[in-house]
Design a protein around this motif. Sequence first.
Motif, PDB file in Angstrom:
ATOM      1  N   LEU A 447       0.948  -0.765  -0.451  1.00 56.00           N
ATOM      2  CA  LEU A 447      -0.148   0.184  -0.071  1.00 56.00           C
ATOM      3  C   LEU A 447       0.680   1.337  -0.474  1.00 56.00           C
ATOM      4  O   LEU A 447       1.549   1.343   0.640  1.00 56.00           O
ATOM      5  CB  LEU A 447      -0.898   0.798   1.031  1.00 56.00           C
ATOM      6  CG  LEU A 447      -1.904  -1.139   1.531  1.00 56.00           C
ATOM      7  CD1 LEU A 447      -2.868  -0.764   2.545  1.00 56.00           C
ATOM      8  CD2 LEU A 447      -2.492  -0.716  -0.413  1.00 56.00           C
ATOM      9  N   ILE A 448       0.209   2.371  -1.468  1.00 58.77           N
ATOM     10  CA  ILE A 448       1.632   3.372  -0.798  1.00 58.77           C
ATOM     11  C   ILE A 448       0.705   5.181  -1.110  1.00 58.77           C
ATOM     12  O   ILE A 448      -0.454   4.785  -1.231  1.00 58.77           O
ATOM     13  CB  ILE A 448       1.718   3.891  -2.195  1.00 58.77           C
ATOM     14  CG1 ILE A 448       3.346   4.798  -2.351  1.00 58.77           C
ATOM     15  CG2 ILE A 448       1.173   3.468  -3.511  1.00 58.77           C
ATOM     16  CD1 ILE A 448       4.096   4.119  -2.965  1.00 58.77           C
ATOM     17  N   LYS A 449       0.329   5.670  -0.367  1.00 56.26           N
ATOM     18  CA  LYS A 449      -0.404   6.365   0.458  1.00 56.26           C
ATOM     19  C   LYS A 449       0.111   7.037  -1.191  1.00 56.26           C
ATOM     20  O   LYS A 449       0.928   8.096  -2.255  1.00 56.26           O
ATOM     21  CB  LYS A 449       0.375   7.665   0.820  1.00 56.26           C
ATOM     22  CG  LYS A 449       0.032   7.062   2.642  1.00 56.26           C
ATOM     23  CD  LYS A 449       1.309   8.436   3.651  1.00 56.26           C
ATOM     24  CE  LYS A 449       2.742   8.446   3.124  1.00 56.26           C
ATOM     25  NZ  LYS A 449       3.583   8.976   4.766  1.00 56.26           N
ATOM     26  N   LYS A 450      -1.699   7.739  -1.815  1.00 53.18           N
ATOM     27  CA  LYS A 450      -1.605   9.052  -2.807  1.00 53.18           C
ATOM     28  C   LYS A 450      -1.902  10.091  -2.834  1.00 53.18           C
ATOM     29  O   LYS A 450      -2.372  10.558  -1.270  1.00 53.18           O
ATOM     30  CB  LYS A 450      -3.267   8.214  -3.517  1.00 53.18           C
ATOM     31  CG  LYS A 450      -3.220   7.041  -3.420  1.00 53.18           C
ATOM     32  CD  LYS A 450      -4.632   7.009  -4.189  1.00 53.18           C
ATOM     33  CE  LYS A 450      -5.876   7.436  -3.295  1.00 53.18           C
ATOM     34  NZ  LYS A 450      -7.053   6.951  -4.832  1.00 53.18           N
ATOM     35  N   LEU A 451      -1.296  10.919  -3.219  1.00 55.26           N
ATOM     36  CA  LEU A 451      -1.088  12.470  -2.823  1.00 55.26           C
ATOM     37  C   LEU A 451      -2.546  13.098  -3.139  1.00 55.26           C
ATOM     38  O   LEU A 451      -3.097  12.957  -3.884  1.00 55.26           O
ATOM     39  CB  LEU A 451      -0.178  13.334  -4.469  1.00 55.26           C
ATOM     40  CG  LEU A 451       1.425  13.279  -3.935  1.00 55.26           C
ATOM     41  CD1 LEU A 451       2.151  13.328  -5.594  1.00 55.26           C
ATOM     42  CD2 LEU A 451       2.155  13.498  -3.159  1.00 55.26           C
ATOM     43  N   CYS A 452      -2.558  14.071  -2.037  1.00 57.89           N
ATOM     44  CA  CYS A 452      -4.005  14.918  -2.166  1.00 57.89           C
ATOM     45  C   CYS A 452      -3.967  15.886  -2.843  1.00 57.89           C
ATOM     46  O   CYS A 452      -3.187  16.699  -3.825  1.00 57.89           O
ATOM     47  CB  CYS A 452      -3.702  16.253  -1.443  1.00 57.89           C
ATOM     48  SG  CYS A 452      -5.088  16.838  -0.782  1.00 57.89           S
ATOM     49  N   PRO A 453      -4.760  15.506  -3.915  1.00 58.90           N
ATOM     50  CA  PRO A 453      -5.735  15.995  -5.168  1.00 58.90           C
ATOM     51  C   PRO A 453      -5.456  16.935  -5.295  1.00 58.90           C
ATOM     52  O   PRO A 453      -5.748  18.349  -6.142  1.00 58.90           O
ATOM     53  CB  PRO A 453      -6.123  15.866  -6.031  1.00 58.90           C
ATOM     54  CG  PRO A 453      -7.710  15.088  -4.171  1.00 58.90           C
ATOM     55  CD  PRO A 453      -5.825  14.538  -3.229  1.00 58.90           C
ATOM     56  N   ALA A 454      -5.942  18.469  -3.872  1.00 64.12           N
ATOM     57  CA  ALA A 454      -6.194  19.174  -3.622  1.00 64.12           C
ATOM     58  C   ALA A 454      -5.050  20.219  -3.888  1.00 64.12           C
ATOM     59  O   ALA A 454      -4.708  21.514  -4.149  1.00 64.12           O
ATOM     60  CB  ALA A 454      -7.105  19.481  -2.526  1.00 64.12           C
ATOM     61  N   CYS A 455      -4.056  19.627  -3.225  1.00 67.53           N
ATOM     62  CA  CYS A 455      -2.951  20.395  -2.974  1.00 67.53           C
ATOM     63  C   CYS A 455      -1.641  19.921  -3.277  1.00 67.53           C
ATOM     64  O   CYS A 455      -0.327  20.803  -3.564  1.00 67.53           O
ATOM     65  CB  CYS A 455      -2.943  20.834  -1.607  1.00 67.53           C
ATOM     66  SG  CYS A 455      -2.136  19.693  -0.580  1.00 67.53           S
ATOM     67  N   LYS A 456      -1.315  18.874  -4.326  1.00 60.09           N
ATOM     68  CA  LYS A 456       0.131  18.304  -4.628  1.00 60.09           C
ATOM     69  C   LYS A 456       0.334  19.265  -5.600  1.00 60.09           C
ATOM     70  O   LYS A 456       0.004  20.231  -6.371  1.00 60.09           O
ATOM     71  CB  LYS A 456      -0.549  17.164  -5.876  1.00 60.09           C
ATOM     72  CG  LYS A 456      -0.854  17.369  -7.085  1.00 60.09           C
ATOM     73  CD  LYS A 456      -1.168  15.728  -7.045  1.00 60.09           C
ATOM     74  CE  LYS A 456      -2.327  15.765  -8.535  1.00 60.09           C
ATOM     75  NZ  LYS A 456      -2.170  15.140  -9.069  1.00 60.09           N
TER      76      LYS A 456
END
Length: 558
Positions: A447-456
């Motif tokens: 499992l790998i963390k997904k970047l926040c779509p609002a602030c990446k």
Amino acid sequence: MFKNDILISYFKKNKLVETKVLNELKDKLSLTGFDALEYLFSKGIISKTDYINALSYYFNIPSINLDLLSVDFDFEQYFSLDVLQKHNFLPICEIDGSELIVAVSNPEDIQMKSIILSSTLKKINYILVDEEKIKKFLSSYGASKSTKNALDTIIDENAEKLASIETTEILDIQNAPAVKFVDAIIKEAIPLQASDIHIEPREDKVVVRYRIDGDLVKRAEFPIDSFNAVCARIKIISNMDIAERRVPQDGRIRMEIDGEEYDFRVSTLPTIFGEKFVIRVLDNKLFSYSRKELNFSDEANEVIEKILKHPHGIILLTGPTGCGKTTTLYAFLKELNKESKNLITIEDPVEYSMTGINQIQINNKANLTFASSLRSILRQDPDIIMVGEIRDSETASIAIRAAITGHLVLSTLHTNNAPGAVLRLIDMGIEPYLVSDALVAVISQRLIKKLCPACKQSTITTPEQMKVLCLDKPHTIYTPKGCPFCHNTGYKGRMAIHEIMYMNDNVRNKLNSNALDQNSLKQTAIENGMSTLAESGKKYILSGTIAYEDLISLMLGE
């Protein structure tokens, strides 16, 4: 033109549904009066996104992903939280003091619109948002507000007086700060999708942290003087001995939250400053995930289709604790679950309830172990067996022999990669030729963390990154930043990446060779189509879904 006709024209125009299916649907709906959109969605013919976009087209209201919006103004100046939750709408922001943007999920709700218009003189602009996302946001907001209020109360109380109250007296007072606080922090974990709640005593304070997307996030802290009351509350509701503080204890909590029952596993551990509590959230509701939701790529799904068609053999999932191995096995079981098959699972604990499957809970005190259960299962005429984990040589031996004698066995192992599972079985005393005969495939998962779509944030690859990613020219990739939507972590959610070693003849021959080692087996598997975890993760870096540093960190853990 009627609503159904407009929706059907939308599906045709966007080629979301075949014309033949639409024609059949139109005839059926003319007789039954069913809603076209709801029918197509319930049958899985269109996706949730298609569903929202069709409504947006029909009502001429823009559809927005709530994940990308920042709701950072005091919307309770217009509507109470109870009203928002009852009618499922959410004020998003004000524009120039004269307009109010409101997210709704059902534009046809006349009562909701009447409430909105009667509460403000501002011009209302509606946007369409997924119903579940509005519910989730409001639930999370309410839980956070409840925790903050309870925390303020417990801090304001006279800590010495609170700590000296008899335990039974505390628990009889349902409005006691400790009671409210414990209930609030447990309930807040659900909308935040936390897997664990850590309550840690330190020298002069107690810290509450939630594990969200794999990382611990601090949510609250309160004076150490109030900890006795909090301890007593947790122990009572989890059926522990409140007088015992010297040894670890285990307990369980069952609680109703937003109309649904949840189970929590509680563990205590004595530390130098007091007992530390860890509360694990157990989501044992009916399993609903599919392979698509678990992020298997198209290439991976092609291989898995072949794997699941095998009538017998053993399929192994590998990876560290907490990487979703059991969840993936359940997705496979969901596909294999047919009336003509006898499916039996052995688990510790049973994580999801599945209709049509016989599920066994391990009980070591009653000597109901993986090995003993597996021996008994073989006398129950099973077709498919799922063993939660192969922990010892006895369980491995029985599972391998069950696979060879005509059963399909699914299980998990703790190894760093797919080829490592073969050597682990051999280390457990299984002969290589038996492993070769029984093994269908090994799937390694992380499992790998997904970047926040609002602030990446975007950046350009460095020469070193280009070399690692095998790029011949610079490419735009993304890094985490942090915003209110992602609790300033820079990440929102996690996804799985996979490595699948399918046992074709070439890989079997290598396994049976005298020169077997992990590196040579891995190389043979790659030559025969295996994509490594690193290769699987690279495409998600280039698409802006995950961060380069996170994939490198994950690879260093192998």
